[in-house]
Design a protein around this motif. Structure first.
Motif, mmCIF file in Angstrom:
data_model
loop_
_atom_site.group_PDB
_atom_site.id
_atom_site.type_symbol
_atom_site.label_atom_id
_atom_site.label_comp_id
_atom_site.label_asym_id
_atom_site.label_seq_id
_atom_site.Cartn_x
_atom_site.Cartn_y
_atom_site.Cartn_z
ATOM 1 N N TYR A 99 0.808 -1.218 0.000
ATOM 2 C CA TYR A 99 0.000 0.000 0.000
ATOM 3 C C TYR A 99 0.845 1.274 0.000
ATOM 4 O O TYR A 99 0.313 2.365 -0.184
ATOM 5 N N ALA A 100 2.146 1.124 0.204
ATOM 6 C CA ALA A 100 3.059 2.261 0.083
ATOM 7 C C ALA A 100 3.874 2.154 -1.200
ATOM 8 O O ALA A 100 4.902 2.803 -1.346
ATOM 9 N N SER A 101 3.402 1.346 -2.117
ATOM 10 C CA SER A 101 4.141 1.083 -3.345
ATOM 11 C C SER A 101 4.016 2.245 -4.327
ATOM 12 O O SER A 101 3.114 3.079 -4.239
ATOM 13 N N PHE A 102 4.929 2.258 -5.290
ATOM 14 C CA PHE A 102 4.903 3.258 -6.364
ATOM 15 C C PHE A 102 3.636 3.103 -7.198
ATOM 16 O O PHE A 102 3.039 4.093 -7.628
ATOM 17 N N LEU A 103 3.221 1.862 -7.414
ATOM 18 C CA LEU A 103 2.012 1.635 -8.201
ATOM 19 C C LEU A 103 0.795 2.247 -7.518
ATOM 20 O O LEU A 103 0.017 2.967 -8.147
ATOM 21 N N TYR A 104 0.620 1.982 -6.228
ATOM 22 C CA TYR A 104 -0.525 2.545 -5.504
ATOM 23 C C TYR A 104 -0.450 4.069 -5.467
ATOM 24 O O TYR A 104 -1.452 4.761 -5.658
ATOM 25 N N HIS A 152 -2.098 -6.039 -19.317
ATOM 26 C CA HIS A 152 -0.846 -6.744 -19.027
ATOM 27 C C HIS A 152 -0.089 -5.941 -17.978
ATOM 28 O O HIS A 152 0.109 -4.736 -18.125
ATOM 29 N N TYR A 153 0.328 -6.619 -16.903
ATOM 30 C CA TYR A 153 0.983 -5.954 -15.774
ATOM 31 C C TYR A 153 2.462 -6.321 -15.714
ATOM 32 O O TYR A 153 2.816 -7.492 -15.729
ATOM 33 N N GLU A 154 3.312 -5.307 -15.622
ATOM 34 C CA GLU A 154 4.715 -5.514 -15.263
ATOM 35 C C GLU A 154 5.034 -4.538 -14.139
ATOM 36 O O GLU A 154 5.197 -3.336 -14.369
ATOM 37 N N VAL A 155 5.088 -5.058 -12.922
ATOM 38 C CA VAL A 155 5.307 -4.238 -11.734
ATOM 39 C C VAL A 155 6.560 -4.771 -11.056
ATOM 40 O O VAL A 155 6.599 -5.921 -10.633
ATOM 41 N N ARG A 156 7.593 -3.936 -10.967
ATOM 42 C CA ARG A 156 8.913 -4.440 -10.587
ATOM 43 C C ARG A 156 9.491 -3.741 -9.366
ATOM 44 O O ARG A 156 9.094 -2.624 -9.013
ATOM 45 N N GLN A 157 10.438 -4.435 -8.750
ATOM 46 C CA GLN A 157 11.312 -3.885 -7.725
ATOM 47 C C GLN A 157 12.724 -3.926 -8.318
ATOM 48 O O GLN A 157 13.361 -4.971 -8.332
ATOM 49 N N LEU A 158 13.194 -2.806 -8.797
ATOM 50 C CA LEU A 158 14.458 -2.794 -9.524
ATOM 51 C C LEU A 158 15.640 -3.161 -8.632
ATOM 52 O O LEU A 158 16.669 -3.620 -9.124
ATOM 53 N N LEU A 159 15.499 -2.984 -7.325
ATOM 54 C CA LEU A 159 16.575 -3.323 -6.391
ATOM 55 C C LEU A 159 16.450 -4.741 -5.844
ATOM 56 O O LEU A 159 17.258 -5.152 -5.012
ATOM 57 N N GLY A 160 15.435 -5.473 -6.290
ATOM 58 C CA GLY A 160 15.301 -6.864 -5.867
ATOM 59 C C GLY A 160 14.090 -7.108 -4.979
ATOM 60 O O GLY A 160 13.445 -6.177 -4.481
ATOM 61 N N SER A 161 13.799 -8.369 -4.764
ATOM 62 C CA SER A 161 12.642 -8.784 -3.974
ATOM 63 C C SER A 161 12.734 -8.248 -2.546
ATOM 64 O O SER A 161 13.808 -8.140 -1.966
ATOM 65 N N GLY A 162 11.589 -7.899 -1.992
ATOM 66 C CA GLY A 162 11.541 -7.393 -0.630
ATOM 67 C C GLY A 162 11.855 -5.920 -0.499
ATOM 68 O O GLY A 162 11.914 -5.392 0.614
ATOM 69 N N ARG A 163 12.033 -5.229 -1.613
ATOM 70 C CA ARG A 163 12.321 -3.784 -1.596
ATOM 71 C C ARG A 163 11.111 -3.021 -2.128
ATOM 72 O O ARG A 163 10.070 -3.590 -2.434
ATOM 73 N N LEU A 164 11.278 -1.721 -2.246
ATOM 74 C CA LEU A 164 10.193 -0.873 -2.732
ATOM 75 C C LEU A 164 9.823 -1.215 -4.173
ATOM 76 O O LEU A 164 10.706 -1.436 -5.007
ATOM 77 N N ASN A 165 8.521 -1.249 -4.479
ATOM 78 C CA ASN A 165 8.077 -1.269 -5.870
ATOM 79 C C ASN A 165 8.392 0.115 -6.452
ATOM 80 O O ASN A 165 7.812 1.110 -6.050
ATOM 81 N N ASP A 166 9.355 0.180 -7.389
ATOM 82 C CA ASP A 166 9.832 1.461 -7.901
ATOM 83 C C ASP A 166 9.672 1.604 -9.408
ATOM 84 O O ASP A 166 10.233 2.517 -10.014
ATOM 85 N N TYR A 167 8.884 0.698 -10.008
ATOM 86 C CA TYR A 167 8.724 0.719 -11.473
ATOM 87 C C TYR A 167 7.434 -0.011 -11.821
ATOM 88 O O TYR A 167 7.113 -1.043 -11.233
ATOM 89 N N PHE A 168 6.704 0.545 -12.774
ATOM 90 C CA PHE A 168 5.581 -0.226 -13.324
ATOM 91 C C PHE A 168 5.348 0.141 -14.780
ATOM 92 O O PHE A 168 5.633 1.254 -15.213
ATOM 93 N N ASP A 169 4.853 -0.840 -15.511
ATOM 94 C CA ASP A 169 4.568 -0.706 -16.937
ATOM 95 C C ASP A 169 3.306 -1.516 -17.199
ATOM 96 O O ASP A 169 3.338 -2.740 -17.221
ATOM 97 N N LEU A 170 2.184 -0.817 -17.348
ATOM 98 C CA LEU A 170 0.895 -1.475 -17.556
ATOM 99 C C LEU A 170 0.420 -1.197 -18.974
ATOM 100 O O LEU A 170 0.429 -0.041 -19.419
ATOM 101 N N ASP A 171 0.036 -2.247 -19.676
ATOM 102 C CA ASP A 171 -0.510 -2.113 -21.023
ATOM 103 C C ASP A 171 -1.992 -2.441 -20.988
ATOM 104 O O ASP A 171 -2.379 -3.546 -20.604
ATOM 105 N N LEU A 172 -2.805 -1.482 -21.392
ATOM 106 C CA LEU A 172 -4.250 -1.645 -21.429
ATOM 107 C C LEU A 172 -4.682 -1.725 -22.886
ATOM 108 O O LEU A 172 -4.287 -0.879 -23.706
ATOM 109 N N PHE A 173 -5.481 -2.727 -23.213
ATOM 110 C CA PHE A 173 -5.870 -2.979 -24.596
ATOM 111 C C PHE A 173 -7.361 -2.716 -24.795
ATOM 112 O O PHE A 173 -8.203 -3.200 -24.036
#
Length: 339
Positions: free
Chosen positions: A167-172, A193-214
């Motif tokens: 709930y404190a993620s970049f996506l939210y 299509h969802y691509e929601v990433r933690q660029l610094l690795g698992s267990g870190r902040l969600n700091d990137y997202f790329d959502l494709d809506l069709f």
């Protein structure tokens, strides 16, 4: 006159609400509830009453609308209490933690005959309004692709966060802006299509997202990152006959951060010619055109204009319940990509 009370006296209230409400003659801010008065650093207008007693705010029969600007983990509780006291409610985004909470609040408001709405002020961003104007001009022809970018270069934020909180993620925190823009204008997508990433690795902040809506043949990409030292264009729109590029974002937030406020500044939030987007297209005769498109005027306060019309004259909601529920469902689905 519609009298308003606020729950929360932080950045949201003082930067993104009061500057627009205080310039409207049909609205009056009567009371603000301060949860943490020792941490308040905002200048307080003399005509607004500040209290540390929530019940004083809730029991004031003159106040018809309560605006909740606290962090999202308390939105449900405060919205429920405001409805219990027969108040209409405007809630900052993200609206709730879950779609289930959102459904429950909307259902309870309907039972009480009251209005609850999410504060989707970014529907009135200048760049988004300008994109709509270009699309509706027909010069692009049939739409094929839309790219929306909301980038930062703030590596210190993810690098100083060592746990994952959905709930404190970049996506939210930021997808709630751009996803609502898509939903408000284009409606419900056929698929996502969802691509929601933690660029610094698992267990870190969600700091990137790329959502494709069709939407049939149309693809809309909603992209954001904390690691873009040079941001991508705010909007790129492709059609069969041309394209439109808006490099820079709406300037309201830029001006608000500088305390250059709407009141007394007719140029508040306005783009200069160097900020205008570029429209490139072939006309019906196959002739090539490239032109600058003057930007539309953004105004976050239009959310309050809509609320006034709803409460006083029974107008339809600007932000419909089903739009908010769809966005909450998409945020929940997307964040499952992270862990």
């Amino acid at each position: 006159m519609l009298k308003i009370g606020y729950i929360g006296n932080g950045k949201s209230t003082n930067r993104y609400h009061l500057p627009f409400v205080l310039q409207r003659e049909n609205l009056q801010v009567k009371t603000i509830y301060r949860r943490n008065p020792d941490h308040d650093s905002w200048q307080k207008p003399d005509h607004i009453h500040y209290t540390t007693d929530l019940n004083e705010l809730l029991n004031d029969t003159e106040i018809e609308l309560i605006v909740i600007t606290t962090l999202q983990d308390s939105h449900y509780e405060y919205a429920k209490r405001a409805l219990d006291h027969d108040k209409h409610v405007l809630v900052e985004k993200p609206f709730m933690l879950t779609a289930a909470q959102a459904e429950d609040i909307f259902s309870y408001a309907k039972q009480k005959g009251l209005i609850v709405q999410c504060y989707q002020n970014r529907r009135f961003d200048s760049d988004f309004l300008t994109v709509q104007k270009v699309i509706e001009s027909g010069k692009l022809g049939d739409l094929l692709e839309v790219e929306m970018h909301y980038d930062y270069f703030r590596p210190e934020v993810p690098e100083n966060t060592h746990h994952f909180d959905p709930y404190a993620s970049f996506l939210y925190g930021h997808g709630c802006h751009t996803l609502d823009q898509v939903i408000s204008y284009f409606g419900k997508p056929d698929s996502v299509h969802y691509e929601v990433r933690q660029l610094l690795g698992s267990g870190r902040l969600n700091d990137y997202f790329d959502l494709d809506l069709f939407y049939d043949r149309l693809k809309i990409s909603v992209n954001s990152s904390y690691y873009r030292i040079k941001p991508r264009p705010s909007f790129v729109v492709y059609g069969k006959n041309g394209m439109f590029v808006k490099e820079t974002k709406d300037r309201q937030e830029e001006h608000l951060k500088l305390f250059y406020l709407p009141e007394g500044h007719p140029d508040f939030g306005l783009d200069l010619p160097e900020h205008y987007g570029t429209l490139t297209y072939l006309d019906e005769n196959g002739l090539y055109h490239e032109e600058k498109v003057p930007s539309e005027k953004g105004d976050y306060g239009r959310i309050y204009d809509g609320l006034y019309e709803m409460i006083r004259h029974g107008a339809a909601k600007i932000v419909r319940d089903e739009e908010t529920l769809l966005q909450m469902q998409m945020l929940e689905t997307g964040i499952k990509e992270c862990h």
